[in-house]
Design an enzyme around this catalytic site. Structure first.
Site, PDB file in Angstrom:
ATOM      1  CB  SER A 100      29.827 -32.761  -5.983  1.00 32.57           C
ATOM      2  OG  SER A 100      30.977 -31.889  -5.532  1.00 32.57           O
ATOM      3  CG  ASP A 195      26.271 -30.549   0.798  1.00 30.91           C
ATOM      4  OD1 ASP A 195      27.859 -29.683   0.524  1.00 30.91           O
ATOM      5  OD2 ASP A 195      26.249 -31.034  -0.789  1.00 30.91           O
ATOM      6  CG  HIS A 225      29.365 -33.450  -0.714  1.00 30.20           C
ATOM      7  ND1 HIS A 225      28.559 -32.126  -1.780  1.00 30.20           N
ATOM      8  CD2 HIS A 225      30.438 -33.247  -2.068  1.00 30.20           C
ATOM      9  CE1 HIS A 225      28.891 -31.747  -2.734  1.00 30.20           C
ATOM     10  NE2 HIS A 225      30.605 -32.908  -2.824  1.00 30.20           N
TER      11      HIS A 225
END
Length: 253
Positions: A100, A195, A225
């Site tokens: 991320s 996501d 995610h």
């Protein structure tokens, strides 16, 4: 910074005994999380890759807005390169990794190392990475609500991280906006179907490939995610960890 090792080299001085080194940057929107939240994932990468994994406790927004985290990432990679041997590691087999927001920091560190002539980074592992502040892709629209990460979450994260909206165009914040991705380390990019960040991660993988960078890209269908840390409850997370660790192991032989 904390390091996980599967068994460091002895003091014999034999370079062949030294282990690869992976500098890992955690996710959390540049605002949340830390060493504890990603310890499980780092341990899995250590066990699966046979590398020393150094997890970086970089500064977080809003107290420390952009580019503080980027500066910390660069400093961590440089420190790892200088000190790898003292930890039983091999500075010639140095990789970066992140999930991320940590993926953005890993990608930015690679761009910086290329443009400044070092330190040498042999590989980059990007797990559902943040690569663009635009937030205007189809996956942002299709998965805006109802997931572990929402479009509203990302808007808030970017607001905390960037003190000036104009900073969104800076490749250190949005690696996808770099003019040239050639000459970067080989990469493994993992994304999740459900996501908001899916499309920007896959766009970054595609641009790396177009620039001649060897890339392994994999989308995990049905995944969301943050899933890669949940191997204790999701079999697909174990598969993602296996692929990530295998990519590191193969690249850092």
């Amino acid at each position: 910074m904390t390091a996980r090792s599967p068994g460091a080299a002895s003091d014999s001085g034999e370079a062949a005994q030294r282990l690869p080194v992976v500098v890992f940057f955690h996710g959390g929107g540049f605002v949340l999380c830390g060493l504890d939240s990603h310890d499980r994932l780092c341990r899995a990468l250590t066990a699966g890759s046979g590398a020393i994994v150094m997890a970086v406790d970089y500064r977080l927004a809003p107290e420390h807005p952009f580019p503080a985290a980027v500066e910390d990432a660069r400093a961590a990679v440089a420190w790892a390169s200088r000190n790898a041997a003292a930890l039983g590691g091999d500075p010639a087999r140095l990789a970066v990794a992140g999930d991320s927001a940590g993926g953005a920091l890993a990608a930015s560190a690679c761009l910086h190392a290329r443009d400044r002539g070092g330190p040498h980074v042999a590989f980059q592992l990007l797990i559902y990475p943040v690569t663009d502040a635009a937030q205007d892709t189809a996956s942002y629209r299709d998965h805006a609500e109802g997931g572990f990460l929402t479009a509203a979450h990302m808007r808030w994260f970017w607001e905390q991280y960037l003190s000036d909206p104009a900073q969104a165009a800076d490749p250190d914040a949005s690696p996808l906006r770099a003019d040239d991705l050639s000459g970067l380390p080989p990469a493994c990019v993992l994304t999740a179907e459900c996501d908001p960040l899916r499309d920007e991660g896959e766009a970054y993988a595609a641009r790396l490939a177009e620039a001649g960078v060897p890339v392994q890209s994999r989308r995990f269908e049905g995944a969301f995610h943050g899933f890669a840390s949940l191997d204790h409850v999701l079999p697909v997370a174990g598969e993602a960890q296996r692929i990530a660790a295998e990519a590191l192991r193969n690249a850092l032989r």
